[in-house]
Design an enzyme around this catalytic site. Sequence first.
Site, short mmCIF file in Angstrom:
data_model
loop_
_atom_site.label_atom_id
_atom_site.label_comp_id
_atom_site.label_asym_id
_atom_site.label_seq_id
_atom_site.Cartn_x
_atom_site.Cartn_y
_atom_site.Cartn_z
N HIS A 48 14.03 -34.57 -19.85
CA HIS A 48 13.61 -35.14 -18.57
C HIS A 48 12.18 -34.75 -18.20
O HIS A 48 11.81 -34.79 -17.03
CB HIS A 48 14.58 -34.70 -17.47
CG HIS A 48 15.97 -35.20 -17.68
ND1 HIS A 48 16.32 -36.51 -17.57
CD2 HIS A 48 17.10 -34.53 -18.03
CE1 HIS A 48 17.61 -36.66 -17.83
NE2 HIS A 48 18.11 -35.47 -18.11
N TRP B 47 -3.82 -2.19 -1.09
CA TRP B 47 -3.71 -3.47 -1.78
C TRP B 47 -4.29 -4.52 -0.84
O TRP B 47 -3.77 -4.75 0.24
CB TRP B 47 -2.25 -3.77 -2.10
CG TRP B 47 -2.00 -4.90 -3.05
CD1 TRP B 47 -2.11 -4.87 -4.41
CD2 TRP B 47 -1.59 -6.23 -2.72
NE1 TRP B 47 -1.78 -6.09 -4.95
CE2 TRP B 47 -1.45 -6.94 -3.93
CE3 TRP B 47 -1.30 -6.88 -1.53
CZ2 TRP B 47 -1.05 -8.28 -3.98
CZ3 TRP B 47 -0.90 -8.20 -1.57
CH2 TRP B 47 -0.79 -8.89 -2.78
N ASN C 115 -0.02 0.78 6.38
CA ASN C 115 0.62 -0.15 5.45
C ASN C 115 1.22 -1.26 6.28
O ASN C 115 1.94 -1.01 7.24
CB ASN C 115 1.71 0.56 4.65
CG ASN C 115 2.37 -0.36 3.63
OD1 ASN C 115 1.90 -1.46 3.38
ND2 ASN C 115 3.47 0.11 3.06
N GLY C 116 0.93 -2.53 5.94
CA GLY C 116 1.47 -3.65 6.69
C GLY C 116 0.38 -4.62 7.09
O GLY C 116 -0.72 -4.61 6.55
N LYS D 242 8.91 -12.03 -16.70
CA LYS D 242 8.44 -10.78 -17.31
C LYS D 242 7.21 -11.03 -18.16
O LYS D 242 6.25 -10.27 -18.14
CB LYS D 242 9.55 -10.16 -18.17
CG LYS D 242 10.63 -9.50 -17.38
CD LYS D 242 10.13 -8.26 -16.66
CE LYS D 242 10.99 -7.92 -15.47
NZ LYS D 242 10.80 -8.77 -14.30
N GLU E 100 4.21 -11.79 -15.92
CA GLU E 100 3.84 -10.64 -15.09
C GLU E 100 2.93 -9.67 -15.82
O GLU E 100 1.95 -9.18 -15.25
CB GLU E 100 5.11 -9.87 -14.66
CG GLU E 100 5.80 -10.37 -13.43
CD GLU E 100 6.98 -9.49 -13.07
OE1 GLU E 100 7.09 -9.10 -11.90
OE2 GLU E 100 7.81 -9.19 -13.95
N CYS F 116 0.83 -1.21 0.00
CA CYS F 116 0.00 0.00 0.00
C CYS F 116 0.87 1.25 0.00
O CYS F 116 2.07 1.21 0.21
CB CYS F 116 -0.89 0.01 1.24
SG CYS F 116 -1.65 -1.57 1.62
N GLU G 73 14.08 -15.11 -15.81
CA GLU G 73 13.65 -13.71 -15.78
C GLU G 73 12.76 -13.38 -16.97
O GLU G 73 11.77 -12.65 -16.85
CB GLU G 73 14.88 -12.80 -15.74
CG GLU G 73 14.59 -11.31 -15.78
CD GLU G 73 13.81 -10.80 -14.58
OE1 GLU G 73 13.34 -9.63 -14.65
OE2 GLU G 73 13.67 -11.52 -13.58
N ARG H 61 3.04 1.20 -6.91
CA ARG H 61 3.22 0.19 -5.87
C ARG H 61 2.16 -0.91 -5.95
O ARG H 61 2.32 -1.97 -5.35
CB ARG H 61 3.16 0.85 -4.48
CG ARG H 61 4.28 1.84 -4.24
CD ARG H 61 4.09 2.59 -2.95
NE ARG H 61 4.24 1.74 -1.79
CZ ARG H 61 5.39 1.54 -1.15
NH1 ARG H 61 6.50 2.11 -1.59
NH2 ARG H 61 5.46 0.77 -0.08
N LYS I 201 4.64 -3.17 -6.53
CA LYS I 201 6.05 -2.89 -6.80
C LYS I 201 6.92 -3.24 -5.60
O LYS I 201 7.92 -3.93 -5.73
CB LYS I 201 6.22 -1.40 -7.16
CG LYS I 201 7.66 -1.01 -7.50
CD LYS I 201 8.14 -1.67 -8.76
CE LYS I 201 9.50 -1.13 -9.19
NZ LYS I 201 10.02 -1.86 -10.35
#
Length: 616
Positions: A512, A75, A99-100, A493, A496, A2, A489, A27, A611
């Site tokens: 395999h 969030w 926030n938290g 991306k 995401e 948040c 990575e 964020r 973020k």
Amino acid sequence: MCGIVAAVSTANVLPILMEGLKRLEYRGYDSAGVALVQAPGRLGRAREVGKVAALERQLSGAALSGMAGVAHTRWATHGEPSQDNAHPHVSGRIAVVHNGIIENHQALRAELIADGYGFTSQTDTEVVAHLVERELRRCGDLLAAVEATVARLDGAYALGVIDADRPDRVIGARHGSPLVVGIGEQGSYLGSDPLALLPVTDRFVYLEDGDLVEATREGCVVHGLDASGQRITVVREVFRYEHDDQAVGKGEFEHYMLKEIQEQPVAVANALEGRLGSDRVLVEAFGPQARQLLGATRQIHLVACGTSYHAALVARYWIEELAGIACQVEIASEYRYREVATPPGTLLLTLSQSGETADTLAALRHARKRGGDRYVGVLSICNVPGSSLVRESDLSLMTHAGPEIGVASTKAFTTQLTALMLVTLALRQLHGGEEELTAKLVHRLRYLPTLLGDTLQLEPDVAALAKGFVNYRHTLFLGRGAQMPIALEGALKLKEISYIHAEAYAAGELKHGPLALIDGNMPVVALAPMDGVLEKLKSNLQEVRARGGRLLAFADPESGLEAEEGLTVVKVPGCCRFLAPIVYTVPLQLLAYHVAVARETDVDQPRNLAKSVTVE
């Protein structure tokens, strides 16, 4: 997660709060709200589900103003996104943003209900508002009420609190979640991130865990904890923000992510600046303890999350080959929940773009607590001076990437890799590595920004290829050696920001199991620089082609790979194998970006993501 903005000023703070919320949109959030002291004894509040723009539309028809206020982007953790669950939360004359996560909120809620308080939300935060209100009625002082409240809270929090009867102050509290104080000419401000407050100040105090701050129009007073846990007035250093405010704008670009991809040559040049001699890395440029700390290192534990974890995986290849030091890479969220064998002489090397990543900080603190003298110290690689990770480390290497707004990390990743190569070469120098190769790599590092600029010229070709991915549901990424983490990575991306399911494998693992997935509907993206495993990779690609898979290879011009039926080849500028992971990152970023644009997703703020992950 948040975002918090709070302000007390000699003028109406609503414009400051709203601009701050817009700057914190990167964020990640699902609702937004604001509360102000409109007049002594009267609070005004507005909340809305969705984007800050929706809150702005609600406010356009409301006469809301005041010289003290708090604002928030939420969030969802406790309770779905809704207007009732949005912050700020109000109890009597108190408004709170948070926030938290308050871990003991259920017990506190039961206690408050028994005491006659009613709840209108499902959040853990509403208990904070009621606790402050109850304590304020008992003691009559807002600072004392917040102090008594935080003593009851378990978990992580950053708080901003206003009292309708005190329009001249805002109280902040920090434990485990970031909170900074902005010092301005006309007032004082609180924010989750300095970016939120740059329109009004470039001077910041970074609060430490346990701090309370009383912000007024005249300035701020910080109340910390001494060694015995007693509350004392403390003086925290004031930092001047080093990046131009223009750095947080999109400029001519449609999205922040594309802007930040294109900024990588400059960002990498900044990460190298002042750290390279003619034929060696300037270890002293890392800080006064660097030579002693790195010289005493016998083993390294690299600890990180997400994209930073992928950077750490690349660094393991470099450190073990170039410096000859054993290197163990750990996901931060796992590191502190298992018994890690820590031989004497271990360096804990942590990576975080924000320096506030909750799992990485927790891993660092866990290592400090249990490691004793087995750790020689903690080195952090970070992009934010003054962040918790930087303050709690023995040595910090700043990446100098500048503000990164897009949720999907780009220049933060390549600058982390650059910093990790600098650390690798410093270790090599201090542990007796042959000098000729070191000098060659230093020379190639100087050329790296130019090489990245050349690689960015591939964008039109990659954008055209991206259109062919629009209707795919899955994608496979392949790499070998140090390119394996880059494949990870690239897959991250793509999923995401385009919401296409993507996975990465070491190419030798195809036989395999993953070969069972290969058909004409499974595109395979391969990384083929000139290295010792190129011929092995070619054999793996033949396995894909033999089963009807569609291949896209990013390859060195001298690789011998040429386009043919079922195989598309994009020639990446030739480069040294040690720096190839940094260079080959760029076309994968461009691919993910242009696929997302073609699929019309929210590139900069992908769904469900934040973020800065500041909660566990």
